[in-house]
Scaffold this active site. Sequence first.
Site, short mmCIF file in Angstrom:
data_model
loop_
_atom_site.label_atom_id
_atom_site.label_comp_id
_atom_site.label_asym_id
_atom_site.label_seq_id
_atom_site.Cartn_x
_atom_site.Cartn_y
_atom_site.Cartn_z
CB CYS A 23 -26.43 -44.47 -10.42
SG CYS A 23 -25.27 -43.83 -9.21
CG HIS A 79 -24.10 -45.76 -13.65
ND1 HIS A 79 -24.01 -44.39 -13.59
CD2 HIS A 79 -23.83 -46.22 -12.40
CE1 HIS A 79 -23.69 -44.04 -12.35
NE2 HIS A 79 -23.58 -45.12 -11.62
CG ASN A 106 -20.96 -42.96 -10.05
OD1 ASN A 106 -21.82 -42.30 -10.63
ND2 ASN A 106 -21.24 -44.04 -9.32
N1 COA Z 1 -7.31 -46.91 -1.65
C1 COA Z 1 -6.52 -47.93 -1.29
N2 COA Z 1 -6.97 -49.06 -0.70
C2 COA Z 1 -8.30 -49.14 -0.48
C3 COA Z 1 -9.19 -48.10 -0.84
C4 COA Z 1 -8.64 -46.96 -1.43
N3 COA Z 1 -9.39 -45.90 -1.82
N4 COA Z 1 -10.44 -48.46 -0.51
C5 COA Z 1 -10.36 -49.69 0.02
N5 COA Z 1 -9.06 -50.10 0.04
C6 COA Z 1 -8.53 -51.37 0.53
C7 COA Z 1 -9.43 -52.03 1.54
O1 COA Z 1 -9.19 -51.57 2.83
C8 COA Z 1 -9.06 -53.49 1.35
O2 COA Z 1 -7.87 -53.73 2.04
P1 COA Z 1 -7.63 -55.15 2.77
O3 COA Z 1 -7.67 -56.18 1.69
O4 COA Z 1 -6.29 -54.98 3.40
O5 COA Z 1 -8.76 -55.28 3.75
C9 COA Z 1 -8.77 -53.61 -0.14
O6 COA Z 1 -8.45 -52.27 -0.57
C10 COA Z 1 -9.92 -54.14 -0.94
O7 COA Z 1 -11.11 -53.44 -0.55
P2 COA Z 1 -12.49 -53.72 -1.22
O8 COA Z 1 -13.54 -52.87 -0.57
O9 COA Z 1 -12.70 -55.19 -1.29
O10 COA Z 1 -12.19 -53.18 -2.70
P3 COA Z 1 -13.02 -53.41 -4.00
O11 COA Z 1 -12.22 -54.11 -5.00
O12 COA Z 1 -14.41 -53.93 -3.71
O13 COA Z 1 -13.16 -51.93 -4.54
C11 COA Z 1 -14.85 -50.26 -4.71
C12 COA Z 1 -13.87 -50.97 -3.79
C13 COA Z 1 -15.64 -49.26 -3.89
C14 COA Z 1 -14.05 -49.53 -5.79
C15 COA Z 1 -15.75 -51.32 -5.36
O14 COA Z 1 -16.30 -52.15 -4.37
C16 COA Z 1 -16.86 -50.73 -6.15
O15 COA Z 1 -16.63 -50.09 -7.17
N6 COA Z 1 -18.12 -51.00 -5.75
C17 COA Z 1 -19.26 -50.53 -6.44
C18 COA Z 1 -19.41 -49.09 -6.19
C19 COA Z 1 -20.43 -48.48 -7.07
O16 COA Z 1 -20.55 -48.86 -8.20
N7 COA Z 1 -21.11 -47.51 -6.52
C20 COA Z 1 -22.03 -46.72 -7.19
C21 COA Z 1 -23.24 -47.47 -7.44
S1 COA Z 1 -24.18 -46.56 -8.52
#
Ligand code: COA
Length: 334
Positions: free
Chosen positions: A116, A257, A287
């Site tokens: 990215c 980004h 993204n």
């Molecule tokens: N829909 C619904 N629930 C979901 C889900 C989805 N698509 N994905 C995960 N969950 C659930 C999980 O299972 C978890 O449930 P639990 O609390 O019962 O265990 C809960 O939601 C929280 O999950 P978590 O992984 O902690 O969510 P988060 O707030 O960290 O959000 C991302 C997940 C991926 C959106 C976030 O971590 C993120 O944006 N990370 C950075 C990604 C990024 O920038 N990537 C590119 C880099 S260039």
Amino acid sequence: MQNRRATITAVGGYVPEDKLTNFDLEKMVETNDEWIRSRTGIEERRILKGEGKGSSDMAVPAVQEILRKKNIDPAEIDCLICATVTPDMVFPATANIICDKIGATNAWGYDMSAACSGFLFALTTGAMYIESGRFKKVIVVGVDKMSSIVDYTDRATCIIFGDGAGAVLLEATEDQSIGVKDSILKSDGSGRQYLHMKAGGSLKPASAETVLNKEHFAYQEGQAVFKFAVKGMADVSAELLERNGLAGEDIAWLVPHQANLRIIDATANRMGLDKEKVMINIQKYGNTTAATLPLCLWDWESQLKKGDNIVLAAFGGGFTWGATLLTWGYDSKK
Ligand code: COA
């Protein structure tokens, strides 16, 4: 030319027509529109559909838009750098394929692999080629067909990514008030465990087993990436302002980004920027990896004015991250 500076003189972009909305994803995996919007800011993404279409098929129209706007013969292009993690093929470089398709017969080029942050790294590299005086017209492309490496049964990743392409033309200027002025670029390979593709490289070549194990898809540990991204992008952006003696009020636009709205907000807050100064189009494209920054410039080009100070900030797999300060060089109408 003494004190030559590189400046962006045109922007092009392309997104596929087909949309994949949060509601479409609700039918594919256990998720819902409210969760995706509140956790990421994304409402829909564009997907490049159809057999035999790769990243170059999005990059070509983006670059052609630049050629049209500037009335440039493709043979005038000296160099084309293509930032991507989804090249048409492992080799040759997608840059070469783009040059062939647009008729840039005099250009050399290569692909930049920095996930990215790829566009930011390629922009800085291209600017140095211009500053050195060796090359006059450098095209920098950011393109990714993320749908080709996303597992649409994995709700942790399939909600985030989309397809798209953006490009800029870099040329020289003697006007010291405009152009690419400063960059802070970083990488830390120890972060590779959190965001990578497990197979298909020399370490683990493709096999029936790697396909069965879904090891050709993007693997991400979202929370770890999130934490690093928030700190990394905000830190370099704040440092860039400080070392150039600038405050939030001196910046016309932040081009962040588009990975997650919460990461964008954290970066803007740290820089002391009002929300109206932040380019955000994550809701409609998701993204697009290397394409997010040039797609923002493309969407906002008609609002940019000569003299606008702009900070571009990125974070991605590697880990890679960085920020670039530039002053916009032209008033444009789309
Ligand atoms: N829909 C619904 N629930 C979901 C889900 C989805 N698509 N994905 C995960 N969950 C659930 C999980 O299972 C978890 O449930 P639990 O609390 O019962 O265990 C809960 O939601 C929280 O999950 P978590 O992984 O902690 O969510 P988060 O707030 O960290 O959000 C991302 C997940 C991926 C959106 C976030 O971590 C993120 O944006 N990370 C950075 C990604 C990024 O920038 N990537 C590119 C880099 S260039």
